[in-house]
Scaffold this active site. Structure first.
Site: not given
Length: 610
Positions: A537-538
């Protein structure tokens, strides 16, 4: 190019594989490595030599780019080019139980050495990113989540734009959604939509052990909640998924396939890597892009805008390759600077710690994979239409979070196939389908990390090389304190009546052989350092913010500050990470951006016609 399970093939080459694993690889390569999307007779181009002028160029056909391509091509006299570096989406991606990371549709990035995390992989975390039509929505875990209403109200405050508040963005979540769970629609009609392009549903197959996990969370005092309604997240829930009739539904499947070959104003160019944005030095306007396809360079030009939707890693990389970014980073990579912006900073990611293991056998056997695959191909049902025991999620509050309904930790259980389920040092077959497992591990996820990382260009061959990714997990001491609090809390699941009746006992994680009862602090420190990593989930590397925010790359309209005709529309614009998985919020961002773009260009056209 046929899809390949590269990680598993490499693992087999190093360590050898059982006959069952080899049979699995053979069947997958025969039956699901192809792509049905190659059958489309549409405006897909092998090159653009004779057709290179467009109104909008969208770089990246991922969670945002596919949405933009669909919505902008609704305007019939706009000509849209969608460019994707990866291949067509394979049938394998449709099978929910198959793991798509470490395969030919994954960039296969790894981080720079992490000082406090990822010890199991020499402190360099694997960092999967989708290189395929659909982007990371084609390789992710299909979790449908939105986070908390507080997350979007925070965005409104950080950007100075009330249109990013929860009440303002909620219609865009609902616009894309086709929720098919009648119970949720009936109980939360104000929060959900039906009839949109993106189907949201439960998996049709429920693993035997998923109800056991659900009941154990209930034994811990967690109530059943609908975690996507925007209200009280704290509790236990059955996971909503981006699935349709037993198959994954990526944004490619949701937003592109229904219109592909039907809208003649949309051109799709796959297997084409954009290497530079063309900026007019006199006007500071984005004119188009340079791309490489089959070792040849090509050019495409945009009359209105270039839109970057390459994701939180490749959007900042492309900006920096184009000379847009911090002077010191560009200089050390040998890229001439044309515009100063804090591109690549503010990286935020949800860090996951696999804190506890347990022997938990599935009734399914890998030897039955052939029958299970044949059943899925025929019906889209059965064990391959789910992700095994990973069907339940808990959102919890540690003593460090006191606001009503706000969770600071997410907890899930994932199955794992090992040589021996009761042996913590036993090697796992990490790429085998989720449906087959003889062990389960509990993942505890920090939802609101304070640590900040960065994405930088490689110092050598920056165009061809992977960027330098540094999440900097747990470098903020508060993050470790939250994680320890979460691990302490979740250890209690082994004291529940449900687990005791099932005979489930804690097995120390690999390399952390301390007795938990005697060396609790040492054990937690060990699992945090060794068994931590990304859950993909960057966000935040092209942060949106106020005009006076020196850390912002784009404004509240997602326009790159100081340049014209250039926007970024993907997860990289999030100023702060949401308390949940990021695919649905990225779709929402693209839905809202599409309306902003239409409003700007169509209203200006109307004014000219007056």
């Amino acid at each position: 190019m046929a899809w390949q399970a590269l990680g598993l093939r490499q693992e087999c080459a190093r360590n050898g594989c059982s006959p069952q694993v080899m049979a699995f690889l053979t069947l997958v390569s025969i039956y699901v490595s192809r792509s049905n999307d190659r059958l489309f007779e549409d405006d897909t181009r092998d090159d653009l030599e004779n057709d290179s002028d467009y109104d909008f160029i969208i770089v990246g056909a991922g969670s945002a780019g596919c949405v933009l391509a669909n919505r902008l091509s609704e305007t019939e006299d706009w000509r849209i080019l969608l460019i994707e570096a990866g291949d067509e989406e394979p049938v394998a991606a449709d099978v929910p139980a198959l793991k798509m990371g470490s395969s030919s549709v994954d960039y296969g990035y790894v981080t720079e050495p992490e000082p406090e995390a990822c010890g199991l992989t020499n402190n360099r975390c694997p960092y999967p990113r989708g290189k395929v039509m659909g982007g990371s929505s084609s390789i992710n875990g299909m979790w449908y989540a939105r986070g908390s209403r507080h997350d979007y109200d925070e965005w409104a405050n950080l950007t100075g734009d009330p249109d990013w508040s929860y009440q303002a963005v909620l219609p865009y979540f609902k616009k894309s959604e086709d929720l098919r769970v009648e119970k949720v629609l009936k109980e939360h009609p104000e929060a959900h939509g039906s009839g949109g392009y993106q189907t949201v549903d439960y998996f049709p197959y429920e693993d035997d052990n998923s109800r056991l996990i659900f009941d154990a969370f209930r034994d811990m005092g967690l109530t059943e909640v609908e975690y996507t309604s925007g209200d009280d997240m704290v509790g236990v829930s059955k996971l909503l998924r981006t699935t349709i009739q037993g198959s994954r539904q990526s944004t490619n499947g949701a937003f592109i396939r229904p219109i592909r070959g039907r809208r003649k104003n949309l051109t799709i160019l796959s297997n084409a890597k954009v290497t530079k944005i063309i900026i007019d030095p006199e006007t500071n306007r984005a004119k188009g892009v340079i791309y490489r396809q089959r070792r040849r360079s090509g050019y495409a030009y945009a009359n209105k805008e270039v839109i970057l939707s390459a994701g939180s890693i490749d959007s900042p990389k492309l900006l920096m390759l184009s000379g847009i970014g911090p002077a010191d980073i560009l200089k050390e990579s040998g890229v001439p600077q044309i515009h100063e912006l804090p591109v690549g900073s503010n990286l935020q990611d949800h860090v996951n710690v696999m804190g506890f293991g347990m022997a938990m056998s599935s009734r399914l056997q890998l030897e039955n994979f052939r029958n299970d695959l044949a059943y899925w191909l025929s019906t889209h049902e059965g064990p391959l239409s789910s992700t095994g025991v990973m069907d339940v999620v808990a959102h919890v509050q540690t003593p460090l979070e006191s606001r009503p309904g706000v969770a600071d930790m997410q907890v899930h259980v994932v199955g794992q196939l090992t040589q021996r389920e009761d042996e913590p040092k036993s090697k796992a077959n990490s790429n085998m389908p989720f449906a087959y497992y003889n062990r389960a591990n509990m993942g505890v996820v920090l939802l609101k990390p304070q640590s900040r990382g960065s994405v930088k260009l490689s110092k050598t061959r920056p165009e061809a090389s992977a960027p330098r990714i540094s999440p900097n997990y747990f470098t903020d001491p508060d993050d470790k304190q939250h994680m320890i609090a979460g691990l302490r809390l979740m250890r209690g699941i082994f004291e529940t009546e449900t687990f005791k009746k099932a005979g489930l006992k804690l097995v120390n994680m690999q390399g952390c052989d301390q007795q938990l009862d005697r060396n609790e602090d040492e054990y937690y420190d060990c699992v945090i350092r060794r068994h931590s990593g990304t859950i993909y989930h960057p966000v935040g590397t092209c942060k949106m913010g106020r005009d006076d925010d020196e850390t912002a790359v784009v404004d509240a309209k997602l326009k790159v500050r100081g340049l014209k005709a250039l926007r970024v529309v993907d997860a990289s614009v999030m100023p702060s990470i949401v308390r949940g998985n990021t695919n649905a919020p990225t779709i929402m961002i693209a839905e809202r951006a599409s309306d902003m773009i239409k409003l700007e260009w169509l209203s200006s056209r109307s004014q000219r016609n007056l």
